[in-house]
Design an enzyme around this catalytic site. Structure first.
Site, PDB file in Angstrom:
ATOM      1  N   GLU A 132      12.732  -2.875   3.757  1.00 39.95           N
ATOM      2  CA  GLU A 132      11.977  -3.761   2.854  1.00 39.95           C
ATOM      3  C   GLU A 132      11.359  -2.977   1.695  1.00 39.95           C
ATOM      4  OE1 GLU A 132      11.200  -7.406   2.911  1.00 39.95           O
ATOM      5  OE2 GLU A 132      13.143  -7.082   3.828  1.00 39.95           O
ATOM      6  N   TYR A 154       3.717  -7.171   3.031  1.00 44.71           N
ATOM      7  CA  TYR A 154       4.197  -6.324   4.131  1.00 44.71           C
ATOM      8  C   TYR A 154       4.831  -5.054   3.577  1.00 44.71           C
ATOM      9  CZ  TYR A 154       7.550  -4.661   7.663  1.00 44.71           C
ATOM     10  OH  TYR A 154       8.298  -3.875   8.515  1.00 44.71           O
TER      11      TYR A 154
END
Ligand code: NDP
Ligand code: GDR
Length: 348
Positions: A132, A154
């Protein structure tokens, strides 16, 4: 006997890593947080493992947002290796709980590193970094040198964690590594991640106990591997002579729609997709809608495509993914079908 401390031991990777390290003869300590219901279903079987294993698996109460518990446990356990797997790990949820996500996912690793430094421990440290970090991708495939562009609270929190790990290595000489792991799944995957959501829902549809699987972005593409293969790499990274960061990925990419098709094929469900965007649906052999698109599952900013190049891990760690996409889907579908059968029998 080597001693490991695993944060996030009750999660998917914590369970596989515990099993792996116990198999290697380690004494395994884990940090679990207090919850109102039991949260140890994935690791309960490890408490009464094979003879000789008794007492080699120990849990401690602690929380990534609480320095006092982390420091106390580190000092008490004196681990040779720390695997920091604990995190608020759901990307969509991080948009709803950005501050908590930063506290646990960014400051959490800092708390551990600072405790290790302060206590003067020789512990080796693994940080669960993530694909990510690449977010809005700057290069394909993504490797260790690809610039990061996080796209969620996140991922931004994990970016801090990545760099603070590098910083403690460079500033204080800690043996600290980032494993930049691409998505990895298994029958133990959390039920709200897309792969598990798909196999669970389709297994129920197969048995007639579920109706429609509602998903978000069907076009998102991921590089999906098996968690069992990936935890071995975490360990291997800490066995090197020098601490280094590694990408772990399969190098093959599929869309969410491809995953649905593969799971349907595995479960013997016919499926045809028609329509576009929010109107897209998947119909079964009888023309019934079994998959639909629900805008609730779209994210404020999406990561459309991820594809990893694990060349360095291949070269230096001898890494080769063992589980193919087809085998992964088959294993997950079979496990969820068995679970759906048990549920159906129980209710009825
Ligand atoms: P899971 O969500 O399955 O597990 C997360 C673990 O962290 C659980 O044990 C959870 O406890 C624990 N946890 C969450 N918040 C806290 C807290 N505040 N204090 C203590 N423990 C906490 O994640 P995975 O096993 O899939 O992933 C492991 C790590 O790897 C995570 O850091 C994730 O971000 C990262 N990662 C995962 C990838 C994947 O594809 N699976 C890919 C790349 C990185 P509880 O059981 O109580 O909820
Ligand atoms: P991801 O995993 O965000 O990559 O993070 P997830 O399975 O949640 O999403 C993958 C892709 O599927 C799309 N999607 C949906 N996702 C969910 N959860 N639910 C749906 O209904 C749905 N429909 C479509 C998403 O938009 C996304 O594009 C995981 C986590 O394990 C992180 O902790 C880890 O760091 C990364 O993988 C690598």
């Amino acid at each position: 006997m080597k001693r490991a401390l695993i944060t996030g031991i009750t999660g998917q990777d914590g369970a596989y890593l515990s099993e792996f390290l116990l198999g290697k003869g380690y004494e395994v300590h884990g940090i679990k947080r207090r919850t109102s219901l039991f949260n140890t279903a994935r690791i309960d079987h490890l408490f009464d493992g094979p003879p000789g294993q008794e007492g080699r698996f120990v849990l401690h109460h602690g929380d990534m947002t609480d320095s006092s518990s982390l420091t106390r446990i580190l000092q008490q356990v004196q681990p040779d290796e720390v695997y920091n797997l604990a995190a608020q790990s759901h990307v969509a949820v991080s948009f709803e709980e950005p501050e908590y996500t930063a506290n646990s996912d960014a400051l959490g690793p800092l708390r551990l590193l600072e405790a290790i430094r302060f206590l003067g421990m020789k512990t080796r440290f693994y940080q669960a970094s993530t694909s990510e970090l690449y977010g809005l991708v700057q290069e394909t495939p993504q490797r260790e040198t690809t610039p990061f562009y996080p796209r969620s609270p996140y991922a931004v929190a994990k970016l801090y964690a990545y760099w603070i790990t590098v910083n403690y290595r460079e500033a204080y000489g800690l043996f600290a590594c980032n494993g930049i792991l691409f998505n990895h799944e298994s029958p133990l995957r959390g039920e709200t991640f897309v792969t598990r959501k798909i196999t669970r829902a389709l297994a129920r549809i197969k048995l007639g106990t579920g109706d429609v699987l509602r998903l978000g972005n069907l076009d998102a593409k991921r590089d999906w591997g098996h968690a069992r293969d990936y935890v071995e790499m975490m360990w291997l990274m800490l066995q090197q002579d020098e601490p280094e960061d590694f990408v772990i990925a399969t190098g093959v990419q599929y869309s969410v729609r491809d995953f649905v098709r593969a799971a349907c094929a595995e479960l013997g469900i016919e499926i045809t997709f028609e329509g576009e965007g929010l109107e897209e649906v998947g119909r079964d052999g009888q023309g019934r809608v079994i998959v639909s698109v629900d805008p609730r599952y779209f994210r404020p900013a999406e990561v459309e495509t991820l594809l990893g190049d694990a060349g360095r891990a291949h070269q230096k760690l001898g890494w080769k993914p063992r589980t193919s996409f087809e085998t992964l889907v088959a294993e997950m579908a079979a496990a969820d079908l068995a679970e759906a059968r048990r549920e159906a029998a129980h209710h009825g």
